[in-house]
Enzyme design. Sequence first.
Site, short mmCIF file in Angstrom:
data_model
loop_
_atom_site.label_atom_id
_atom_site.label_comp_id
_atom_site.label_asym_id
_atom_site.label_seq_id
_atom_site.Cartn_x
_atom_site.Cartn_y
_atom_site.Cartn_z
NE ARG A 247 -4.28 -1.46 0.13
CZ ARG A 247 -4.42 -2.48 -0.72
NH1 ARG A 247 -3.49 -2.74 -1.62
NH2 ARG A 247 -5.51 -3.23 -0.70
CD GLU A 276 -2.54 3.62 -5.32
OE1 GLU A 276 -3.63 3.05 -5.41
OE2 GLU A 276 -1.52 3.05 -4.94
CG HIS A 295 -3.15 -0.37 -6.49
ND1 HIS A 295 -3.41 0.26 -5.31
CD2 HIS A 295 -3.22 -1.70 -6.19
CE1 HIS A 295 -3.63 -0.63 -4.35
NE2 HIS A 295 -3.51 -1.83 -4.87
N1 LIG Z 1 -0.68 -4.27 -5.41
C1 LIG Z 1 -1.81 -4.94 -5.35
O1 LIG Z 1 -2.59 -4.97 -6.28
C2 LIG Z 1 -2.11 -5.73 -4.12
C3 LIG Z 1 -2.97 -6.83 -4.20
C4 LIG Z 1 -3.21 -7.56 -3.05
C5 LIG Z 1 -2.63 -7.20 -1.84
N2 LIG Z 1 -1.83 -6.12 -1.79
C6 LIG Z 1 -1.20 -5.71 -0.53
O2 LIG Z 1 -0.09 -6.56 -0.27
C7 LIG Z 1 0.19 -6.56 1.13
C8 LIG Z 1 0.43 -7.96 1.63
O3 LIG Z 1 -0.73 -8.74 1.44
P1 LIG Z 1 -0.81 -10.22 2.02
O4 LIG Z 1 -2.03 -10.84 1.41
O5 LIG Z 1 0.49 -10.90 1.89
O6 LIG Z 1 -1.09 -9.92 3.56
P2 LIG Z 1 -0.86 -10.88 4.78
O7 LIG Z 1 -1.69 -10.33 5.88
O8 LIG Z 1 -1.04 -12.31 4.40
O9 LIG Z 1 0.69 -10.70 5.13
C9 LIG Z 1 1.21 -9.52 5.63
C10 LIG Z 1 2.40 -9.86 6.50
O10 LIG Z 1 2.96 -8.63 6.97
C11 LIG Z 1 3.37 -8.86 8.30
N3 LIG Z 1 3.55 -7.64 9.06
C12 LIG Z 1 2.67 -6.97 9.83
N4 LIG Z 1 3.25 -5.92 10.42
C13 LIG Z 1 4.54 -5.93 10.02
C14 LIG Z 1 5.65 -5.12 10.30
N5 LIG Z 1 5.56 -4.08 11.13
N6 LIG Z 1 6.84 -5.41 9.72
C15 LIG Z 1 6.94 -6.47 8.88
N7 LIG Z 1 5.92 -7.31 8.58
C16 LIG Z 1 4.74 -7.02 9.15
C17 LIG Z 1 2.30 -9.76 8.89
O11 LIG Z 1 2.81 -10.45 10.04
C18 LIG Z 1 2.05 -10.71 7.72
O12 LIG Z 1 2.88 -11.85 7.79
C19 LIG Z 1 -1.00 -5.85 1.77
O13 LIG Z 1 -0.63 -4.50 2.03
C20 LIG Z 1 -2.05 -5.86 0.71
O14 LIG Z 1 -2.94 -4.77 0.87
C21 LIG Z 1 -1.55 -5.37 -2.90
#
Ligand SMILES: NC(=O)c1ccc[n+]([C@@H]2O[C@H](COP(=O)([O-])OP(=O)(O)OC[C@H]3O[C@@H](n4cnc5c(N)ncnc54)[C@H](O)[C@@H]3O)[C@@H](O)[C@H]2O)c1
Length: 356
Positions: A247, A276, A295
């Site tokens: 994000r 965005e 995005h």
């Molecule tokens: N670009 C896109 O189109 C798109 C699409 C889907 C998801 N995303 C984004 O990708 C990101 C990850 O998604 P996901 O499905 O893997 O989520 P997820 O919840 O499965 O994994 C996120 C991980 O981040 C970790 N985390 C939390 N706080 C943290 C910190 N302070 N330092 C390091 N790690 C930390 C959590 O423990 C978890 O393991 C999210 O921000 C989501 O919104 C983007």
Amino acid sequence: MRVAGKFRVGLSADFRNADGSPTFRDFDLAPLTQDPRVETVFLESESVLSARQLEDIDALILLAHRFDRGSVPKSGRLGVIARFGVGYDTVDVQACTDAGIALVITPEAVRRPVAVSIITLMLALTGKLAIKEKLTRAGAAGFAQRGAHMGVGLVGRTFGSLGVGNIGVEALRLVKPFDMKLIAHDPFADANLMAEIGVEMVGIDELFSRADVLSVSCPLSDATRHIVNDERLALMKPTSYLINTSRGPVVDQKALTKVLQERRIAGAGLDVLEQEPPDLDDPILALDNVILTPHALCWTDQCFAHMGTADIQAVLDYCDGRAPSGTIVNRAALDSEAWRTRLSALRTRLGTQGLE
Ligand SMILES: NC(=O)c1ccc[n+]([C@@H]2O[C@H](COP(=O)([O-])OP(=O)(O)OC[C@H]3O[C@@H](n4cnc5c(N)ncnc54)[C@H](O)[C@@H]3O)[C@@H](O)[C@H]2O)c1
């Protein structure tokens, strides 16, 4: 014409263009439209969904519109909200839980496509794809400059992931065959899984100072807003690359822009921005050491088909009189009296008593 007793599935208005054509052709509605028990309804476009338009809806498939506490219909009929994707910052989860409405997301569908986006940005940055593409179009003058744009080999270099959840882990798995060293930081990491993939867990500052390619895959929260800040960017090597597909506000974009302008890191690949779409005079747009995508780098036919299938399955499970399959964000909703009463009424209405 509305048929009494049917299971009504609402789709947010952004699934349809102004001319009535589907926004995303890969989202196949046939399993709903061909089910005789089901009636599908495209909702009117309202940036925040109103309770009024959801009064006689049983399940909602939701794209970008907001669902807040005021969106909860008084009828008590709405039982499932299936978000098209994994982000649910547009949904008031507590309001859903309080009303016994299950919120479903589709992490399975985005895991591979977003991880592939990370690989795409890594290969484009280290392979100098953008500049080489430009050189080719410049003919002989461009070819003459090829030697000035040497790419960066990946063997033995270090790939770091900030966050090792659904997407971070998949990215690490995809990076492995490139023979890179794998490091990560995540306070909630599964240590056994990391050991199994061969990932060294490190502190956050060590992650920034050691990674040749640093990819951000943590969710946006109060704790992670601007977690990639001036101080941490200053720890990165001048030869390193930053990738953000999570994000925008996870990265302090002003600080990153400055670092890129001053060439204190080699470059960045950003699928997400703090604003965005960005304003046209946003200085990040003027930089040649950043690759930007709107995005949507993970948007593929397969990603959208998969999100659609998962959402429809969740909705049809509920229609069958059981809890939705897939990832339920607020499991507590299923323990509520409101959920049990509604499910029982639905089973009576659709004749699915006895099914589990
Ligand atoms: N670009 C896109 O189109 C798109 C699409 C889907 C998801 N995303 C984004 O990708 C990101 C990850 O998604 P996901 O499905 O893997 O989520 P997820 O919840 O499965 O994994 C996120 C991980 O981040 C970790 N985390 C939390 N706080 C943290 C910190 N302070 N330092 C390091 N790690 C930390 C959590 O423990 C978890 O393991 C999210 O921000 C989501 O919104 C983007």
